[in-house]
Design a protein around this motif. Structure first.
Motif, PDB file in Angstrom:
ATOM      1  N   ASP A 120       8.746  14.399   0.155  1.00 57.82           N
ATOM      2  CA  ASP A 120       9.143  13.293  -0.657  1.00 57.82           C
ATOM      3  C   ASP A 120       8.787  13.525  -2.208  1.00 57.82           C
ATOM      4  OD1 ASP A 120       9.980  12.318   1.764  1.00 57.82           O
ATOM      5  OD2 ASP A 120       8.163  11.487   2.442  1.00 57.82           O
ATOM      6  N   ARG A 153      11.012   5.770  -3.768  1.00 56.97           N
ATOM      7  CA  ARG A 153      11.804   5.219  -2.802  1.00 56.97           C
ATOM      8  C   ARG A 153      12.671   4.077  -3.157  1.00 56.97           C
ATOM      9  NH1 ARG A 153      10.071   8.582   0.362  1.00 56.97           N
ATOM     10  NH2 ARG A 153       8.707   8.181   2.168  1.00 56.97           N
ATOM     11  N   THR A 158       4.626   5.453   2.741  1.00 55.97           N
ATOM     12  CA  THR A 158       4.305   6.784   2.997  1.00 55.97           C
ATOM     13  C   THR A 158       5.147   7.939   2.182  1.00 55.97           C
ATOM     14  OG1 THR A 158       3.229   6.043   5.071  1.00 55.97           O
ATOM     15  CG2 THR A 158       3.583   8.408   4.736  1.00 55.97           C
ATOM     16  N   PHE A 159       4.494   8.716   1.491  1.00 54.11           N
ATOM     17  CA  PHE A 159       5.190   9.718   0.994  1.00 54.11           C
ATOM     18  C   PHE A 159       4.546  11.126   1.475  1.00 54.11           C
ATOM     19  CE2 PHE A 159       5.639   6.337  -2.144  1.00 54.11           C
ATOM     20  CZ  PHE A 159       7.013   6.673  -2.779  1.00 54.11           C
ATOM     21  N   GLY A 160       5.435  11.952   2.147  1.00 53.26           N
ATOM     22  CA  GLY A 160       5.037  13.149   2.599  1.00 53.26           C
ATOM     23  C   GLY A 160       5.226  14.159   1.457  1.00 53.26           C
ATOM     24  N   THR A 218       3.915  -1.035   3.394  1.00 58.45           N
ATOM     25  CA  THR A 218       3.445   0.012   3.339  1.00 58.45           C
ATOM     26  C   THR A 218       4.317   1.313   3.173  1.00 58.45           C
ATOM     27  OG1 THR A 218       1.777  -0.544   4.645  1.00 58.45           O
ATOM     28  CG2 THR A 218       1.825   1.764   4.518  1.00 58.45           C
ATOM     29  N   THR A 272       0.800  -1.004   0.053  1.00 64.14           N
ATOM     30  CA  THR A 272       0.038   0.004  -0.061  1.00 64.14           C
ATOM     31  C   THR A 272       0.842   1.211   0.088  1.00 64.14           C
ATOM     32  OG1 THR A 272      -0.145  -0.064   2.444  1.00 64.14           O
ATOM     33  CG2 THR A 272      -1.758  -1.145   1.087  1.00 64.14           C
ATOM     34  N   VAL A 273       0.390   2.397  -0.378  1.00 64.53           N
ATOM     35  CA  VAL A 273       1.086   3.425  -0.537  1.00 64.53           C
ATOM     36  C   VAL A 273      -0.003   4.618   0.194  1.00 64.53           C
ATOM     37  CG1 VAL A 273       0.126   4.062  -2.811  1.00 64.53           C
ATOM     38  CG2 VAL A 273       2.287   4.992  -1.984  1.00 64.53           C
ATOM     39  N   ASN A 274       0.840   5.476   0.845  1.00 66.31           N
ATOM     40  CA  ASN A 274       0.108   6.769   1.440  1.00 66.31           C
ATOM     41  C   ASN A 274       0.580   8.026   1.097  1.00 66.31           C
ATOM     42  OD1 ASN A 274      -1.603   5.138   3.511  1.00 66.31           O
ATOM     43  ND2 ASN A 274       0.133   4.966   4.880  1.00 66.31           N
ATOM     44  N   VAL A 275      -0.132   9.010   0.658  1.00 73.38           N
ATOM     45  CA  VAL A 275      -0.032  10.245   0.100  1.00 73.38           C
ATOM     46  C   VAL A 275      -0.797  11.385   0.786  1.00 73.38           C
ATOM     47  CG1 VAL A 275       0.750   9.259  -2.298  1.00 73.38           C
ATOM     48  CG2 VAL A 275      -1.795  10.012  -1.746  1.00 73.38           C
ATOM     49  N   PRO A 276      -0.203  12.636   0.497  1.00 74.85           N
ATOM     50  CA  PRO A 276      -0.804  13.839   1.265  1.00 74.85           C
ATOM     51  C   PRO A 276      -2.509  13.900   0.895  1.00 74.85           C
ATOM     52  CG  PRO A 276       1.258  14.464   0.646  1.00 74.85           C
ATOM     53  CD  PRO A 276       1.038  13.079  -0.222  1.00 74.85           C
TER      54      PRO A 276
END
Length: 574
Positions: free
Chosen positions: A214, A268, A209-211, A207, A126-130
């Motif tokens: 990033d 990444r 996460t991109f802030g 998982t 999974t991936v998390n984005v703003p």
């Protein structure tokens, strides 16, 4: 820079391409038995296990083992191996794709028993984005590189907006090298995400996460051509050095022409190079979709900002430009006995954009290339062959070109090239037809040598960049591809092609007319720098009409350029 040509072993869908098994030798080899358990705990009824010889992919090794009622058997020679299985259950939104690897196993003299249990695939990448965004696609590449050649085998998985992906955790490879790459395309109204992650194995809790820090922010403009909006498409794919060209690709995603949006890009693992391509008409209703590839893949760094333009006209033939920090290819060069001309038939306002124009051959030619030496014809063709170079896009598309090989005598000669291009197969509303004339003098051994890291199609030991003069008309277009029915400043830039011997531009002209009329109107040009001119044009009288353009340029050493573009731009209605 260039796509791979003729790779012997590659990741191909879900099959590792390997040598054909030798039946006589295989009979004496030990049997490897895979017990294959489905996600529901029952024996898997059917399927395949991909096998990779991680000592040498050129060895005579079966590429797969066929699963029947929970068992797959195959004879393997003494070596080190990897295996991977893929199971799909359900359909549509409920489909689940499970990937289970056996990272390393050795075959010696005794039979080998192994298990692939799809119940162990319990980790969801999974991936998390703003900002909230829906998944458009997810691509996975599991790639093993052998010790002997460094070539790759493995498996790849591709999901669209629906479905789920589960992987089984594994340890890093003991023999050879393992690369696991994920690529996500996410989208919401007004913005998208292109994200790529490279790791050395399937890990627990994958998982990412991109802030905001990033991500790079790319503002992309997709220009229209003066008429109704079209449904186009765009893709951006990452290529990690760790994948050596065998990583995941990307999927063309829809985008409306005449729009501008924000595209967030992040990675990444390491910094990949990104390849980009756009299609002006993805409707399937035109013969030629008007695909444009960016010639130069490039890194996109976290925290950076950039702007991109696609389909901004005029769109005409040109010798595209290679990035200064990357090796290039001499596309217009003089060798010892011949010159080679490879000109992209369609280049928009970005000099490294190359059009992947569809060739239609003799029955319905869209192009014509003529060459004259000292006034005598030496070449005349309506073919649009693919060149000896590729766009750099992951699919390895070869770029169609205008030109070809032209024999050259030892004495200096005067050459004139005439390039005719029609965009009717693309149902284009602007830059519909163009004629470009390039005039220059050349002889073997004359001219500037290309950079030392460039390749040369004509002659690797005696290559000289031809002194071709080119010119481009820059238009301050609105996103819909139009100019206002008022005053606008047009810019004409002329100069020799990349890395040709420089020569001062001594003259330039610009003429305009309403499309369909015969009378040309010369526009006063103001020289603002060497090779750069501006003209303030009043389009009031041409409101609601298309406008043709004719431009010329000359330099101090006798090279000349002339171009006529029908419907170079459209003026907004009154």
């Amino acid at each position: 820079m260039f796509g791979r040509v003729g790779a012997a072993v590659a990741v191909a869908g879900l099959v590792a391409v390997a040598g054909a098994a030798n039946p006589a030798a295989a009979a004496a080899d030990p049997v490897v038995t895979f017990t294959v358990v489905a996600a529901d705990g029952s024996p898997l009824k059917s399927g395949e296990i991909t096998i990779i010889d991680v000592d040498n992919l050129f060895a005579d090794t079966p590429a797969t083992a066929t699963v029947k009622q929970g068992v797959a058997k195959v004879r393997l020679a003494k070596a080190n191996y990897s295996a991977v299985g893929v199971e799909r259950t359900g359909k549509g939104a409920t489909q689940v794709t499970r990937v289970v690897p056996i990272t390393d196993f050795a075959v010696k003299k005794a039979p080998v028993k192994l298990t692939i249990d799809y119940r162990t695939a319990d980790q969801r990448p999974t991936v998390n984005v703003p900002r909230p965004a829906g998944r458009r696609s997810l691509e996975l590449s599991w790639t093993r590189f052998d010790l002997e050649t460094g070539l790759a085998g493995g498996t790849s998985v591709k999901l669209g907006p629906e479905g789920d992906l589960l992987v089984a955790p594994e340890k890093a490879a003991k023999v050879g090298r393992l690369s696991v790459t994920y690529a996500w395309q996410l989208a919401a109204t007004g913005y998208t995400y292109d994200l790529a992650v490279n790791t050395d194995a399937f890990r627990s809790r994958p998982t990412f996460t991109f802030g905001a820090a990033d991500l790079a922010t790319v503002t992309s403009s997709y220009y229209g051509d003066g008429g109704p909006q079209r449904t186009g498409a765009f893709l951006r794919s990452a290529a990690f050095a760790e994948d050596e060209g065998f990583g995941p690709g990307a999927t063309y995603q829809p985008v409306l022409t005449g729009t501008r949006r924000t595209e967030y890009v992040g990675s990444r693992g390491s910094i990949p190079i990104w390849r980009e391509s756009a299609i002006a008409d993805y409707s399937g209703k035109v013969k030629d979709r008007d695909r444009v590839d960016a010639l130069n893949p490039r890194p996109i760094f976290a925290g950076s900002t950039a702007k991109r333009s696609w389909f901004r006209g005029p769109i005409t033939p040109a010798v595209p430009t290679f990035a200064s920090d990357q090796a290039g290819l001499c596309l217009a060069c003089q060798g010892k006995t011949a010159m080679e001309i490879e000109i992209s038939p369609l280049v928009d306002s970005v000099p490294d954009h190359v059009g992947v124009m569809r060739p239609f051959g003799k029955t319905d030619p869209m192009v014509r290339f003529r060459a004259y030496r000292d006034g005598h014809p030496v070449k005349d063709t309506t073919r649009l062959p693919t060149g000896a170079w590729q766009s750099g896009l992951y699919d390895g598309t070869e770029i169609p070109v205008l030109g070809g090989r032209i024999a050259t005598p030892k004495q200096p000669s005067r050459y004139r090239l005439v390039l005719d291009v029609s965009r009717r197969a693309q149902a284009a509303r602007t830059s519909t037809i163009s004629q470009t004339t390039l005039t220059f003098s050349s002889r073997p051994g004359q001219g500037k040598l290309p950079p030392s890291d460039w390749s040369c199609i004509t002659s690797p030991f005696n290559c000289r960049v031809l002194p071709i003069l080119t010119a481009r008309l820059s238009l301050p277009l609105a996103l819909d591809g139009t100019l206002p029915a008022a005053r606008s400043t047009l810019t004409l830039k002329a100069g020799r092609i990349q890395d040709a011997k420089r020569s001062k531009v001594t003259a330039a002209t610009l003429e305009l007319r309403r499309a369909g009329e015969k009378t040309w109107h010369q526009q006063p040009l103001k020289r603002t720098a060497d090779g750069t001119y501006t003209a303030v044009v009043d389009n009031t009288a041409w409101a609601g009409s298309a406008v043709d353009a004719r431009l010329t340029a000359k330099d101090a050493r006798g090279s000349a350029f002339a171009q006529t573009v029908q419907s170079a731009y459209v003026v907004q209605g009154a």
